[in-house]
Design an enzyme around this catalytic site. Structure first.
Site, PDB file in Angstrom:
ATOM      1  N   HIS A  18      13.771  -0.415   6.822  1.00 27.05           N
ATOM      2  CA  HIS A  18      14.333  -1.323   5.989  1.00 27.05           C
ATOM      3  C   HIS A  18      15.556  -0.743   5.241  1.00 27.05           C
ATOM      4  CE1 HIS A  18       9.769   0.339   4.861  1.00 27.05           C
ATOM      5  NE2 HIS A  18       9.902  -1.099   4.262  1.00 27.05           N
ATOM      6  N   LYS A  42      -3.904  -0.896  -4.006  1.00 25.92           N
ATOM      7  CA  LYS A  42      -3.641   0.038  -2.466  1.00 25.92           C
ATOM      8  C   LYS A  42      -4.028   1.445  -3.269  1.00 25.92           C
ATOM      9  CE  LYS A  42      -1.829  -2.146   1.326  1.00 25.92           C
ATOM     10  NZ  LYS A  42       0.183  -2.501   1.587  1.00 25.92           N
ATOM     11  N   ARG A  91       9.736  -7.512  12.320  1.00 26.08           N
ATOM     12  CA  ARG A  91      10.135  -7.011  13.566  1.00 26.08           C
ATOM     13  C   ARG A  91       9.978  -7.149  14.772  1.00 26.08           C
ATOM     14  NH1 ARG A  91       6.425  -2.682  10.326  1.00 26.08           N
ATOM     15  NH2 ARG A  91       5.673  -4.358   9.942  1.00 26.08           N
TER      16      ARG A  91
HETATM   17  O1  PNS Z   1       6.037  -3.933   2.929  1.00 24.91           O
HETATM   18  P1  PNS Z   1       5.137  -5.487   2.345  1.00 24.91           P
HETATM   19  O2  PNS Z   1       3.888  -4.453   2.483  1.00 24.91           O
HETATM   20  O3  PNS Z   1       5.037  -6.033   3.531  1.00 24.91           O
HETATM   21  O4  PNS Z   1       5.255  -6.005   1.287  1.00 24.91           O
HETATM   22  C1  PNS Z   1       4.055  -7.180   1.058  1.00 24.91           C
HETATM   23  C2  PNS Z   1       4.893  -7.486  -0.389  1.00 24.91           C
HETATM   24  C3  PNS Z   1       4.826  -6.730  -1.663  1.00 24.91           C
HETATM   25  C4  PNS Z   1       6.542  -8.653   0.219  1.00 24.91           C
HETATM   26  C5  PNS Z   1       3.829  -8.793  -0.481  1.00 24.91           C
HETATM   27  O5  PNS Z   1       2.358  -8.752  -0.570  1.00 24.91           O
HETATM   28  C6  PNS Z   1       4.190  -9.190  -1.999  1.00 24.91           C
HETATM   29  O6  PNS Z   1       5.162  -9.824  -2.144  1.00 24.91           O
HETATM   30  N1  PNS Z   1       2.966  -8.984  -3.017  1.00 24.91           N
HETATM   31  C7  PNS Z   1       3.475  -9.573  -4.267  1.00 24.91           C
HETATM   32  C8  PNS Z   1       1.914 -10.667  -4.838  1.00 24.91           C
HETATM   33  C9  PNS Z   1       2.491 -12.246  -4.250  1.00 24.91           C
HETATM   34  O7  PNS Z   1       3.494 -12.646  -5.082  1.00 24.91           O
HETATM   35  N2  PNS Z   1       1.792 -12.410  -3.200  1.00 24.91           N
HETATM   36  C10 PNS Z   1       1.887 -13.873  -2.034  1.00 24.91           C
HETATM   37  C11 PNS Z   1       0.858 -15.240  -3.076  1.00 24.91           C
HETATM   38  S1  PNS Z   1      -0.240 -14.760  -2.682  1.00 24.91           S
END
Ligand code: PNS
Length: 160
Positions: A18, A42, A91
Site C-alpha cells: 500500500h 466486516k 497486483r
Molecule cells: O482494500 P479493499 O478492501 O480492496 O478496498 C475496497 C474499497 C474500499 C475500495 C471498496 O470496497 C469501496 O470503494 N467501498 C465503498 C463502497 C462503494 O463505493 N462501492 C462501489 C459501488 S457498489
C-alpha cells in the site's frame, strides 16, 4: 487548486505494498487522500481509528498525503472532497476483474472521476493485509512486509 486523488481501501493493516502505491501516487498528484473504509459489515482486526493512526504515522514524511476515513459510497466521498481521481494498486491478473467492475460502476456513477491503476512493485505482488495477519497470528516475521509501527501493532494484537 491542483489535482487531488483518493486512495481508498480497508488497510487492515497498511502494508509496504500500500505504501508503495501511496508514495508513487503522491509523486504524480498534488494531493493524495488515503481513505480508510469504515466497513461495519466486516470484522476488521484494527479499528478504523487504529488503521488511520498507523497510516498517518507511516506517511508522515509525505507532505501532500492526508489520511481520513469514510462511510458509504466511495464516489460520494470523492465528490465531497472535490477530488478528480481514484488511485488503486493492481497486483496480479486476479485483481483485475474486481477492480474493473469497481472502476466501471464508479465511472457510471460519476464520469468526471477517473480511476488510475498502478502496477504494484514486483516485490509486493503476493502481499495482502490478510496474508500479513495470517503470518503474524502464527508468530512468523512480517518485518519486510509492513512498516515497523504496523509490525509492533500486530505483535500487540496477537499477544493479547
Ligand atoms: O482494500 P479493499 O478492501 O480492496 O478496498 C475496497 C474499497 C474500499 C475500495 C471498496 O470496497 C469501496 O470503494 N467501498 C465503498 C463502497 C462503494 O463505493 N462501492 C462501489 C459501488 S457498489
Amino acid at each position: 487548486m491542483g489535482k487531488t486523488a483518493v486512495c481508498p481501501g480497508s488497510f487492515d493493516p497498511v502494508t509496504l505494498g500500500h505504501l508503495d502505491i501511496i508514495t508513487r501516487g503522491a509523486g504524480v498528484f498534488d494531493r493524495v487522500i488515503v481513505a480508510v473504509l469504515n466497513n461495519r459489515s466486516k470484522k476488521p482486526l484494527f479499528s478504523v481509528e487504529e488503521r488511520v493512526a498507523l497510516i498517518r504515522e507511516t506517511t508522515a514524511h509525505l507532505p501532500n498525503v492526508e489520511v481520513d476515513s469514510f462511510d458509504g459510497l466511495l464516489i460520494d466521498y470523492v465528490k465531497n472532497k472535490q477530488a478528480n481521481a481514484i488511485i488503486k494498486g493492481l497486483r496480479a491478473v486476479s485483481d483485475f476483474e474486481y477492480e474493473l467492475q469497481m472502476a466501471s460502476i464508479n465511472r457510471k456513477l460519476d464520469e468526471d472521476v477517473e480511476t488510475f491503476f498502478m502496477m504494484t512493485n514486483n516485490h509486493y505482488s503476493y502481499l495482502s493485509s490478510s496474508i500479513v495477519k495470517e503470518l503474524a497470528k502464527y508468530e512468523a516475521s512480517v518485518s519486510d512486509l509492513v512498516p515497523a509501527p504496523v509490525e509492533e501493532a500486530l505483535l500487540r494484537k496477537f499477544r493479547n
